[in-house]
Design a protein around this motif. Sequence first.
Motif, PDB file in Angstrom:
ATOM      1  N   ARG A 160       0.954  -5.960   1.242  1.00  0.00           N
ATOM      2  CA  ARG A 160       0.743  -6.744   0.155  1.00  0.00           C
ATOM      3  C   ARG A 160       1.034  -7.966   1.637  1.00  0.00           C
TER       4      ARG A 160
ATOM      5  N   HIS B  32       6.478  -0.077  -9.882  1.00  0.00           N
ATOM      6  CA  HIS B  32       7.075  -1.424  -7.830  1.00  0.00           C
ATOM      7  C   HIS B  32       8.628  -0.785  -8.319  1.00  0.00           C
ATOM      8  N   SER B  33       8.795  -2.038  -6.954  1.00  0.00           N
ATOM      9  CA  SER B  33      10.553  -1.983  -6.988  1.00  0.00           C
ATOM     10  C   SER B  33      10.716  -3.515  -6.401  1.00  0.00           C
TER      11      SER B  33
ATOM     12  N   HIS C 286       2.211  -1.251  -4.297  1.00  0.00           N
ATOM     13  CA  HIS C 286       2.789  -1.552  -2.917  1.00  0.00           C
ATOM     14  C   HIS C 286       2.840  -0.754  -2.018  1.00  0.00           C
TER      15      HIS C 286
ATOM     16  N   ASP D 159       6.892  -2.649  -1.563  1.00  0.00           N
ATOM     17  CA  ASP D 159       7.806  -2.206  -2.436  1.00  0.00           C
ATOM     18  C   ASP D 159       8.753  -1.198  -2.246  1.00  0.00           C
TER      19      ASP D 159
HETATM   20 ZN   LIG Z   1       5.323  -4.392  -6.474  1.00  0.00          ZN
END
Ligand SMILES: [Zn+2]
Length: 271
Positions: free
Chosen positions: A93, A163-164, A42, A68
């Motif tokens: 996404r 990710h975040s 992302h 993200d």
């Molecule tokens: Zn993510």
Amino acid sequence: MALQGSDKGFSGTSLLLASQDVPPVLEKTPNGASPFLLTCDHYGRLIPHQLGDLGLPESELTRHIAWDIGIAGVAESLSKQLDAHLVAQRYSRLVIDCNRPPEAASSIPRISEATVIAGNEGLGSDAARIRRQQIFDPYHQRIREVIDARVKRSLPTVLVSLHSFTPVYAGIARPWHIGTLYHRDMHLPPLLLKLLRAEADLVVGDNEPYAVSDDTDYTIPVHGEARGLMNTGIEIRQDLIGDQAGEVSWADRLARIFGEIEISLRARQLI
Ligand SMILES: [Zn+2]
């Protein structure tokens, strides 16, 4: 741009990415010496020109439902500091989620959190297939090729999926600064958790705010677990990496921790 050649006559559905669109895959440090292979599903929030704004205002296209936040800067800096290959995906996404099985309903979301994604409503199977073929498949094919090449050269590979997460989801505040996400790997996640918990200022999530599963994830089950690679996901809270200072500070911290992890894995002859 006008549609070209054989792409004419398919209502535009055979051509998603056009000449003004960048390729989905972005790589950094491709010849890095590190055993860590970084992925970032992302990373970006681009939308192919043909899809316009997916029917969303800018305020929706810049928040966490689209990408993200902050992870791109962390991933690039970590790749540089660790001398680790990074494979990242530049499209939002909301176009197609590169960490969902393509057959999952959330692969091309009709609703994300409480936002209706108008550009995804009533999407036909051909249009969905083209998003997969032009964005999802090249990204995962590239990760597959990178792992294949490393296996061929007998290089150890430890998959780290970056990710975040949003600090508040559906009205619920999340206390963690960082979380590890895992399922079947019993080596790397406990080590990472131990080192993160040794950082006195951190609230660490153990499979929080998410856990990895075959139904809701793709990168770790397919490229990590199915190939027998050690692996973990990492989720950093977005408000901590919302500016460059935050990105750099978290990349520095993770570079130090992954340096320690590499020493430990080598001492235990796990890599
Ligand atoms: Zn993510």
